[in-house]
Design an enzyme around this catalytic site. Structure first.
Site, PDB file in Angstrom:
ATOM      1  N   GLN A 137      33.312  42.939  32.893  1.00 26.19           N
ATOM      2  CA  GLN A 137      33.615  44.026  31.949  1.00 26.19           C
ATOM      3  C   GLN A 137      33.768  43.511  30.521  1.00 26.19           C
ATOM      4  O   GLN A 137      33.123  44.003  29.595  1.00 26.19           O
ATOM      5  CB  GLN A 137      34.923  44.716  32.342  1.00 26.19           C
ATOM      6  CG  GLN A 137      34.930  45.368  33.695  1.00 26.19           C
ATOM      7  CD  GLN A 137      36.185  46.194  33.867  1.00 26.19           C
ATOM      8  OE1 GLN A 137      36.251  47.322  33.394  1.00 26.19           O
ATOM      9  NE2 GLN A 137      37.187  45.657  34.511  1.00 26.19           N
ATOM     10  N   ALA A 185      36.415  35.209  35.281  1.00 26.54           N
ATOM     11  CA  ALA A 185      37.624  34.890  36.052  1.00 26.54           C
ATOM     12  C   ALA A 185      37.449  35.363  37.476  1.00 26.54           C
ATOM     13  O   ALA A 185      36.580  36.181  37.764  1.00 26.54           O
ATOM     14  CB  ALA A 185      38.838  35.597  35.433  1.00 26.54           C
ATOM     15  N   THR A 243      46.511  37.684  31.694  1.00 29.80           N
ATOM     16  CA  THR A 243      46.869  38.972  32.302  1.00 29.80           C
ATOM     17  C   THR A 243      48.357  39.319  32.222  1.00 29.80           C
ATOM     18  O   THR A 243      49.219  38.422  32.157  1.00 29.80           O
ATOM     19  CB  THR A 243      46.451  38.933  33.797  1.00 29.80           C
ATOM     20  OG1 THR A 243      46.969  40.053  34.473  1.00 29.80           O
ATOM     21  CG2 THR A 243      46.957  37.678  34.503  1.00 29.80           C
ATOM     22  N   TYR A 281      46.935  35.580  42.286  1.00 32.80           N
ATOM     23  CA  TYR A 281      46.107  35.812  41.095  1.00 32.80           C
ATOM     24  C   TYR A 281      46.909  35.517  39.815  1.00 32.80           C
ATOM     25  O   TYR A 281      46.458  34.759  38.951  1.00 32.80           O
ATOM     26  CB  TYR A 281      45.604  37.264  41.092  1.00 32.80           C
ATOM     27  CG  TYR A 281      44.992  37.707  39.779  1.00 32.80           C
ATOM     28  CD1 TYR A 281      43.737  37.270  39.383  1.00 32.80           C
ATOM     29  CD2 TYR A 281      45.687  38.566  38.921  1.00 32.80           C
ATOM     30  CE1 TYR A 281      43.183  37.683  38.170  1.00 32.80           C
ATOM     31  CE2 TYR A 281      45.143  38.987  37.718  1.00 32.80           C
ATOM     32  CZ  TYR A 281      43.893  38.539  37.348  1.00 32.80           C
ATOM     33  OH  TYR A 281      43.358  38.936  36.149  1.00 32.80           O
TER      34      TYR A 281
END
Ligand SMILES: NC(=O)c1ccc[n+]([C@@H]2O[C@H](COP(=O)([O-])OP(=O)(O)OC[C@H]3O[C@@H](n4cnc5c(N)ncnc54)[C@H](OP(=O)(O)O)[C@@H]3O)[C@@H](O)[C@H]2O)c1
Length: 301
Positions: free
Chosen positions: A13, A65, A106, A130
């Site tokens: 994205q 990622a 993130t 994650y």
């Protein structure tokens, strides 16, 4: 003289949005070499070193990622290879050739227990593999000491790629009721808003500025609020074009709790990120999340 940029993950994205944003430049100050996973596999350290040395970039931008948050719980080794080892190797190679690194992280580095939006200096405490692997990537870049910018973003979506907005549009066309988590809060952030912000930051980036920044659209909502907004704004656009609305109506999007929607990876309840540091250091602010949503939905019509 154009600045050579090595851009990873061009089919993701953010990678795709960055490729497009760079391509819009007239008389670009940048020569962008964008690579997909086949051209640069970030789980392969030797390949990373070889590709970076071949390209000799002045800036490496790494939006690639391992982003499968739930699957990471059972694929920790691969998640760490891509999210922690690869950024370290990119940073080491950049340092060797005097290049700089732009990397993405993130909201999942936080536990989500704070009652206000997180600032960059707040304690990190990832709840998932994650989140831990992304934090390890941040730490590795800091440890190498290359001039870098790490942007922590959240809830990324857009007209391109797989994401929550696309899922709601698909489910909303098929079903007349949806149940969406209403007790996790954050800022939906469009991939194109991220890309535009990065271009503005790069135009102002003096290498003395190095470190971590929050980068999200302004405002906040829950996943439930986001789903309702997606349906409302999509239907408004459809109506303006005399087209049919979605099958689901906003009133039939029911709020549920995180407990009612168990997932392998735990998510922070508060994912809200304070972006004052970005505004202060780079004079960059992102638009309100709902305005960005309309912009992305319009791309689909
Ligand atoms: N998505 C979110 O909601 C979110 C939220 C907060 C932060 N972030 C962070 O923001 C950044 C951009 O995320 P995104 O939403 O653009 O992610 P995305 O759409 O999932 O794209 C990730 C890209 O990484 C590539 N990739 C995965 N494994 C790879 C490997 N071994 N070698 C090379 N490339 C590989 C994927 O390749 P393929 O296309 O071949 O699969 C994909 O193009 C990431 O750092 C992510 O951690 C994302």
């Amino acid at each position: 003289m154009q600045k050579r940029i090595l851009l990873t993950g061009v089919n993701g994205q953010v990678g795709h949005a960055l490729s497009r944003a760079f391509a819009m430049y007239e008389q670009s100050p940048y020569e962008v070499i964008g690579l997909d996973r086949n051209q640069l596999d970030l789980s392969d350290k030797t390949a990373i070193r070889r590709v970076v040395q071949d390209i000799q970039p002045e800036v490496i931008i790494n939006p690639a990622a391992y982003t499968m948050v739930d699957k990471a719980e059972s694929e920790a080794e691969l998640a760490y290879a891509i999210n922690a080892t690869a950024p370290r190797v990119l940073a080491e190679e950049a340092a060797k050739m005097g290049a700089r690194l732009i990397h993405f992280s993130t909201d999942y580095v936080y536990a989500g227990v704070k009652s206000a939006p997180y600032i960059e200096e707040d304690q990190t405490q990832p709840l998932s593999v994650y989140g831990k692997s992304k934090l390890a990537g941040e730490d590795a870049i800091h440890a190498v000491g290359v001039p870098h910018l790490i942007f922590r973003t959240s809830w990324v979506y857009g007209a391109y790629g797989k994401n929550f907005m696309k899922t709601i549009l698909r489910l909303g066309a098929e079903r007349d009721e949806l149940r969406i988590v209403a007790d996790q809060f954050g800022a939906p952030t469009s991939s194109s808003a991220i890309a535009e912000a990065i271009l503005s930051v790069m135009a102002r980036w003096d290498s003395a500025l190095t470190g971590t920044y929050h980068l999200v659209n302004a405002g906040q909502t829950s996943w439930h609020g986001f789903a309702i907004a997606i349906v409302q704004e999509y239907n408004r656009i459809q109506q303006a074009h005399h087209l049919l609305p979605l099958k689901v109506s906003p009133e039939n999007i029911h709020a549920i709790s995180t407990q009612e929607y168990p997932t392998p990876a735990a998510r922070p309840a508060n994912s809200c990120l304070d972006c004052s540091k970005l505004a202060r250091d780079f004079r960059v602010t992102l638009p309100d999340w709902r305005a960005a949503l309309v912009f992305e939905l319009l791309k689909l019509t």
